[in-house]
Design a protein around this motif. Sequence first.
Motif, mmCIF file in Angstrom:
data_model
loop_
_atom_site.group_PDB
_atom_site.id
_atom_site.type_symbol
_atom_site.label_atom_id
_atom_site.label_comp_id
_atom_site.label_asym_id
_atom_site.label_seq_id
_atom_site.Cartn_x
_atom_site.Cartn_y
_atom_site.Cartn_z
ATOM 1 N N LYS A 9 0.837 -1.496 -0.042
ATOM 2 C CA LYS A 9 0.329 -0.282 -0.070
ATOM 3 C C LYS A 9 1.040 1.352 -0.172
ATOM 4 O O LYS A 9 0.436 2.308 -1.086
ATOM 5 C CB LYS A 9 -0.840 0.091 1.488
ATOM 6 C CG LYS A 9 -1.876 1.345 0.824
ATOM 7 C CD LYS A 9 -2.754 1.298 3.026
ATOM 8 C CE LYS A 9 -2.328 2.661 3.216
ATOM 9 N NZ LYS A 9 -2.346 3.112 3.575
ATOM 10 N N HIS A 10 2.001 1.614 0.803
ATOM 11 C CA HIS A 10 2.662 2.137 1.211
ATOM 12 C C HIS A 10 3.526 2.774 -0.263
ATOM 13 O O HIS A 10 3.686 3.804 -0.462
ATOM 14 C CB HIS A 10 3.446 1.939 2.091
ATOM 15 C CG HIS A 10 4.747 2.951 2.104
ATOM 16 N ND1 HIS A 10 4.412 4.010 2.516
ATOM 17 C CD2 HIS A 10 6.582 3.145 2.181
ATOM 18 C CE1 HIS A 10 5.336 5.010 3.570
ATOM 19 N NE2 HIS A 10 6.480 4.890 2.299
ATOM 20 N N ILE A 11 3.821 1.254 -1.459
ATOM 21 C CA ILE A 11 4.659 1.822 -2.530
ATOM 22 C C ILE A 11 3.271 2.713 -3.682
ATOM 23 O O ILE A 11 3.998 3.445 -4.577
ATOM 24 C CB ILE A 11 5.198 0.280 -2.939
ATOM 25 C CG1 ILE A 11 6.179 -0.163 -2.236
ATOM 26 C CG2 ILE A 11 5.424 0.566 -4.118
ATOM 27 C CD1 ILE A 11 6.559 -1.261 -2.211
ATOM 28 N N ILE A 12 1.933 2.133 -3.791
ATOM 29 C CA ILE A 12 0.811 2.330 -4.342
ATOM 30 C C ILE A 12 0.806 3.799 -3.927
ATOM 31 O O ILE A 12 0.736 4.739 -5.333
ATOM 32 C CB ILE A 12 -0.112 1.151 -4.412
ATOM 33 C CG1 ILE A 12 -0.338 -0.112 -4.708
ATOM 34 C CG2 ILE A 12 -1.165 2.371 -5.119
ATOM 35 C CD1 ILE A 12 -0.923 -0.983 -4.167
ATOM 36 N N ILE A 13 0.769 4.377 -2.985
ATOM 37 C CA ILE A 13 0.487 5.720 -2.476
ATOM 38 C C ILE A 13 1.595 6.514 -3.040
ATOM 39 O O ILE A 13 1.667 7.915 -3.656
ATOM 40 C CB ILE A 13 0.339 5.728 -1.092
ATOM 41 C CG1 ILE A 13 -0.864 4.831 -0.613
ATOM 42 C CG2 ILE A 13 0.086 7.491 -0.633
ATOM 43 C CD1 ILE A 13 -2.228 5.901 -0.955
ATOM 44 N N LYS A 14 3.091 6.490 -3.008
ATOM 45 C CA LYS A 14 4.290 6.858 -2.839
ATOM 46 C C LYS A 14 4.245 7.109 -4.950
ATOM 47 O O LYS A 14 4.694 7.583 -4.825
ATOM 48 C CB LYS A 14 5.365 5.626 -2.916
ATOM 49 C CG LYS A 14 5.522 6.303 -1.569
ATOM 50 C CD LYS A 14 6.498 7.424 -1.287
ATOM 51 C CE LYS A 14 7.717 7.293 -0.245
ATOM 52 N NZ LYS A 14 7.791 8.844 0.044
ATOM 53 N N MET A 16 1.148 7.415 -6.917
ATOM 54 C CA MET A 16 0.367 7.450 -6.960
ATOM 55 C C MET A 16 1.287 9.209 -7.276
ATOM 56 O O MET A 16 0.520 10.112 -8.013
ATOM 57 C CB MET A 16 -0.925 7.787 -6.261
ATOM 58 C CG MET A 16 -1.167 6.244 -6.268
ATOM 59 S SD MET A 16 -3.037 5.745 -5.457
ATOM 60 C CE MET A 16 -3.760 4.876 -6.336
ATOM 61 N N VAL A 17 1.648 9.495 -5.492
ATOM 62 C CA VAL A 17 1.948 11.000 -5.056
ATOM 63 C C VAL A 17 2.982 11.544 -6.476
ATOM 64 O O VAL A 17 3.185 12.521 -6.969
ATOM 65 C CB VAL A 17 2.575 10.781 -4.262
ATOM 66 C CG1 VAL A 17 3.141 12.004 -3.412
ATOM 67 C CG2 VAL A 17 1.474 10.598 -3.054
ATOM 68 N N ALA A 18 4.210 10.448 -6.760
ATOM 69 C CA ALA A 18 4.750 10.544 -7.340
ATOM 70 C C ALA A 18 4.387 10.890 -9.467
ATOM 71 O O ALA A 18 4.823 12.182 -10.170
ATOM 72 C CB ALA A 18 6.051 10.143 -7.881
ATOM 73 N N SER A 19 3.291 10.425 -9.563
ATOM 74 C CA SER A 19 2.969 10.467 -10.687
ATOM 75 C C SER A 19 1.985 11.814 -10.891
ATOM 76 O O SER A 19 1.640 12.297 -11.417
ATOM 77 C CB SER A 19 2.006 9.014 -11.527
ATOM 78 O OG SER A 19 0.734 8.647 -10.520
ATOM 79 N N LEU A 20 1.522 12.738 -9.943
ATOM 80 C CA LEU A 20 0.670 13.367 -9.636
ATOM 81 C C LEU A 20 1.250 14.320 -9.856
ATOM 82 O O LEU A 20 0.902 15.855 -9.562
ATOM 83 C CB LEU A 20 -0.775 13.055 -8.407
ATOM 84 C CG LEU A 20 -1.545 12.247 -8.818
ATOM 85 C CD1 LEU A 20 -2.791 12.047 -7.634
ATOM 86 C CD2 LEU A 20 -2.532 12.319 -10.095
ATOM 87 N N ASP A 21 3.257 14.511 -8.978
ATOM 88 C CA ASP A 21 3.942 15.722 -9.051
ATOM 89 C C ASP A 21 3.308 16.661 -7.275
ATOM 90 O O ASP A 21 3.073 17.324 -7.576
ATOM 91 C CB ASP A 21 3.612 16.637 -9.903
ATOM 92 C CG ASP A 21 5.012 16.929 -9.890
ATOM 93 O OD1 ASP A 21 5.758 16.827 -9.027
ATOM 94 O OD2 ASP A 21 5.386 18.415 -11.070
ATOM 95 N N LEU A 22 2.842 15.355 -6.515
ATOM 96 C CA LEU A 22 1.376 16.059 -5.377
ATOM 97 C C LEU A 22 3.236 16.578 -4.332
ATOM 98 O O LEU A 22 3.755 15.924 -4.665
ATOM 99 C CB LEU A 22 1.073 15.559 -5.202
ATOM 100 C CG LEU A 22 -0.433 15.904 -4.967
ATOM 101 C CD1 LEU A 22 -1.283 14.322 -4.409
ATOM 102 C CD2 LEU A 22 -1.121 16.246 -4.919
#
Length: 70
Positions: A9-14, A16-22
Amino acid sequence: METISYDQKHIIIKVMVASLDLKSSDIEEQLHISRSVVSRHLRGEREYPPIDIYIIEKFFGFKIKEFNIV
């Protein structure tokens, strides 16, 4: 249905954050929470589900009306 582990889960969230450039400041402003809460959550030190919900909503482009934290 298979349950994912916390590390997965932690990797998936990371990702997502990176792809959104959040940035953590974006999350802080939108959720009205402190920088330490966001950074601890993103490092995996503390769980704060509203951050995950916010990231998922941004990633998939839809709003989650109701959610239950179990």
